[in-house]
Design an enzyme around this catalytic site. Sequence first.
Site, mmCIF file in Angstrom:
data_model
loop_
_atom_site.group_PDB
_atom_site.id
_atom_site.type_symbol
_atom_site.label_atom_id
_atom_site.label_comp_id
_atom_site.label_asym_id
_atom_site.label_seq_id
_atom_site.Cartn_x
_atom_site.Cartn_y
_atom_site.Cartn_z
ATOM 1 N N HIS A 331 0.746 -1.218 0.030
ATOM 2 C CA HIS A 331 -0.156 -0.056 -0.173
ATOM 3 C C HIS A 331 0.750 1.120 0.071
ATOM 4 O O HIS A 331 0.257 2.311 -0.020
ATOM 5 C CB HIS A 331 -1.017 -0.025 1.331
ATOM 6 C CG HIS A 331 -2.155 0.632 1.080
ATOM 7 N ND1 HIS A 331 -2.480 1.640 2.239
ATOM 8 C CD2 HIS A 331 -3.096 0.855 0.177
ATOM 9 C CE1 HIS A 331 -3.761 2.306 1.691
ATOM 10 N NE2 HIS A 331 -4.015 1.779 0.616
ATOM 11 N N LYS A 333 2.890 4.397 -1.178
ATOM 12 C CA LYS A 333 2.857 5.162 -2.267
ATOM 13 C C LYS A 333 3.983 6.156 -2.213
ATOM 14 O O LYS A 333 3.920 7.166 -1.558
ATOM 15 C CB LYS A 333 1.639 5.957 -2.661
ATOM 16 C CG LYS A 333 0.265 5.284 -2.621
ATOM 17 C CD LYS A 333 -0.679 5.418 -1.309
ATOM 18 C CE LYS A 333 -1.909 4.765 -1.136
ATOM 19 N NZ LYS A 333 -1.838 3.598 -1.664
ATOM 20 N N ASP A 338 16.593 11.550 -8.489
ATOM 21 C CA ASP A 338 17.565 12.492 -8.214
ATOM 22 C C ASP A 338 16.959 13.777 -8.619
ATOM 23 O O ASP A 338 16.226 13.937 -9.749
ATOM 24 C CB ASP A 338 18.831 11.939 -8.963
ATOM 25 C CG ASP A 338 18.513 11.791 -10.254
ATOM 26 O OD1 ASP A 338 19.210 12.774 -11.063
ATOM 27 O OD2 ASP A 338 17.992 11.218 -10.859
ATOM 28 N N GLN A 520 -9.302 7.596 5.359
ATOM 29 C CA GLN A 520 -10.238 6.810 4.989
ATOM 30 C C GLN A 520 -10.918 5.818 5.692
ATOM 31 O O GLN A 520 -12.031 5.386 5.412
ATOM 32 C CB GLN A 520 -9.241 6.011 3.458
ATOM 33 C CG GLN A 520 -10.348 5.199 2.725
ATOM 34 C CD GLN A 520 -9.471 4.287 1.859
ATOM 35 O OE1 GLN A 520 -8.102 4.379 1.887
ATOM 36 N NE2 GLN A 520 -9.931 3.808 1.027
ATOM 37 N N HIS A 659 -9.638 10.050 1.036
ATOM 38 C CA HIS A 659 -8.589 8.830 1.250
ATOM 39 C C HIS A 659 -7.217 9.262 1.901
ATOM 40 O O HIS A 659 -6.351 8.670 2.058
ATOM 41 C CB HIS A 659 -8.395 8.754 -0.399
ATOM 42 C CG HIS A 659 -7.372 7.558 -0.608
ATOM 43 N ND1 HIS A 659 -6.093 7.629 -0.978
ATOM 44 C CD2 HIS A 659 -8.041 6.250 -0.789
ATOM 45 C CE1 HIS A 659 -5.644 6.242 -1.127
ATOM 46 N NE2 HIS A 659 -6.738 5.564 -1.079
ATOM 47 N N LYS A 661 -4.642 10.210 4.826
ATOM 48 C CA LYS A 661 -4.139 9.609 5.790
ATOM 49 C C LYS A 661 -3.098 10.416 6.465
ATOM 50 O O LYS A 661 -2.178 10.482 6.653
ATOM 51 C CB LYS A 661 -3.413 8.081 5.537
ATOM 52 C CG LYS A 661 -4.424 7.033 4.659
ATOM 53 C CD LYS A 661 -4.080 7.291 3.213
ATOM 54 C CE LYS A 661 -4.545 6.182 2.383
ATOM 55 N NZ LYS A 661 -6.029 6.014 2.530
ATOM 56 N N ASP A 666 -2.301 19.820 17.391
ATOM 57 C CA ASP A 666 -1.796 21.100 18.045
ATOM 58 C C ASP A 666 -0.980 22.086 17.117
ATOM 59 O O ASP A 666 -0.442 23.098 17.405
ATOM 60 C CB ASP A 666 -0.863 21.047 19.382
ATOM 61 C CG ASP A 666 -1.517 20.515 20.376
ATOM 62 O OD1 ASP A 666 -2.639 20.171 20.349
ATOM 63 O OD2 ASP A 666 -0.998 19.752 21.294
#
Length: 808
Positions: A331, A333, A338, A520, A659, A661, A666
């Site tokens: 999962h 991504k 460079d 999600q 979707h 995450k 604070d």
Amino acid sequence: MAQILLHGTLHVTIYEVDNLQKEGGGHFFSKIKEHVEETIGFGKGTPAIYATVDLEKARVGRTRKIKNEPNNPRWYESFHIYCAHMASNVIFTVKDDNPIGATLIGRAYVPVEELLEGEEIDKWVEILDREMNPIAEGSKIHVKLQFFDVSRDPNWERGIRSSKYPGVPYTFFAQRTGCRVSLYQDAHVPDNFIPKIPLSGGKYYEPHRCWEDIFDAIINAKHLIYITGWSVYTEITLVRDSRRQKPGGDITLGELLKKKASEGVKVLMLVWDDRTSVGLLKKDGLMATHDQETEQFFQGTEVNCVLCPRNPDDGGSIVQSLQIGTMFTHHQKIVVVDSELPSGESEKRRILSFVGGIDLCDGRYDTPFHSLFRTLDTAHHDDFHQPNFPDGAITKGGPREPWHDIHSRLEGPIAWDVLFNFEQRWRKQGGKDVLVNFRELDDIIIPPSPVMHLDDSETWNVQLFRSIDEGAAFGFPETPEDAAKAGLVSGXDNIIDRSIQDAYIHAIRRAKNFIYIENQYFLGSSYDWQSDDIKVEDIGALHVIPKELALKIVSKIEAGERFTVYVVVPMWPEGIPESASVQAILDWQRRTMEMMYKHIVQALNAKGIEEDPRNYLTFFCIGNREVKKSGAYEPSETPEPDSDYIRAQEARRFMIYVHSKMMIVDDEYIIVGSANINQRSMDGARDSEIAMGAYQPHHLATREPARGQIHGFRMALWYEHLGMLDETFLHPESEECVSKVNRMADKYWDLYSSESLERDLPGHLLRYPIGVASEGDVTELPGAEHFPDTKARVLGTKSDYLPPILTT
């Protein structure tokens, strides 16, 4: 015995078991045939003894299997356990492993009250059978325990106090200093979308543009382009804003990568091999990942594209291996390239990395406008994504499913950690050894070094976290001792990096004022769910994040201090909303919310406070609704009559799919990555994940609220969701702020769910359509048993046939 809250960190060492042998030298294991637990059995071989640590019914640790010491198994394994559990005993269970399941040998009990003083306990504990009688020969287990209550943690509720904060302890990757972070909301942000958001030092927040920056990074790479994805689709284009065209911007991703490889750039891709392309969930309309098409596209080219199954490590049982290989995913991504030096002066190059929630595939390109219908003849004409209807298609028209997501770009030493993660994964599953040899590029690519001076007000400290095991990463230490030194967890003959969960726990425990989450999924801490109609020990969603959030709020209520947790989730998990898998996940989500609200209501009642628990913990989804304009795209076909599709089309509304995450604490600390708040993502031995945790040491919430880039990013997100900014948003913990946000979301939900619509929805943030009863029970809103335009229950439905491991 009464249960006591263990909230803190438990250090446990399991040394050995003595005397697993009955008198006269006969083998102990013949005695336990009648006590076979969960066993079908393929005939027993050599005993393989292991021990587990349980807090009541929650498994929190497990040793490796010892095969050649049936009478005196010795493990000498240590565990660092984050607890947020009610328990009367710490239970050590000794078992003999089978190809399927395991045979119970016995259990040893250490009363929790012995741990509360924080003293180290080192003792031999009697092993008992199911009837609580000593097993043969009075066998004992040697253990050491020490509990550190959360209130004794110097960082508890104190935030990040200075730039000397060392990061999350016991992790594989150390915190890096002198870095730069760019935060992205959605794949693209149009010019002039974000209003002026003041930051400290007289600056204003400037948005970044994710897919444009990734396009530039790929175009400008000279030596390497490394990509991992759950899905990578060759037919997408990264640049689609007609006002921000780039030379060559209309090239597809696949052609762009082929072009770079033909120029001599090393292009390596690890794409998840979706073994469920024909599996259990196919009928639920879950999105195809295009893994086969992507592999075929690059065959015979200079691009190295490897389809990468989620292989288990070698230590699991037959059942575990089947589960991991068919149910779990890769999962992460990431993109690593460079890049030129920031000054652009020399010919030297550096490493640049991208980490977050956005896959380079169809359905992901969107802007904060999240239009349902108005981009169907422009940006989304060739990228129509609507997997929530069985027959969603551009020819039948909108609504498409809009996509809200969060990503990041990492520069400086942290970028090399992302590179190292890719190299570990490639060496494990990539096949050919074609990784760039950095020794050969010594004179070109500079080693890991700061990109910002430590006294620069815009510098960042960043740490990389993962959920991954040795089945997916090369070079993990082989012994539990070495694993512990490397910040890894040992499991059933498996070494696991579970640092994403650790990072969330640490950030929640440090929090002083508020937490803002977009994710999600939101489910977990199943050991604390109500057990009226389920066996909680069968659920296995044991990560502690929801319980930690609830305990944080409770501690603040008890201290008489304000604290608010805001959570944004999708209306439902992507897929047909009436399907069994979607309904099962909604059911787990409801149980998680209810567990949290019950703790909050109890704390309010104990203080004699009569207040809406939504002022402390509040859940939202996002959606859009658009009136029809003249000249809009006209589809050539119509959806099926009496379908969710036609109802949503006629009502001109649909959810915006969350979707993201991400967690902001604070306004001073942020976590962004690929990991959902569910067991799959937080486990370490299920889905593979990556995330970063970051803060700006010159913008901490020490004496006054933090007003650095993280604050600006949160305000930009709130502007996207609410369609406005307000002074109260500067203090999210305040009753004024949470009341205003809740009122606006209630109003927008009423407009979204109403029969008719006069004008476009003024903002996207919608109350999650649940109520909270006086005891904390989560209920339906009046008249909202089902999501608008569907026959799908908001509170979900327990599945009688899908195994929990699949949906948690």
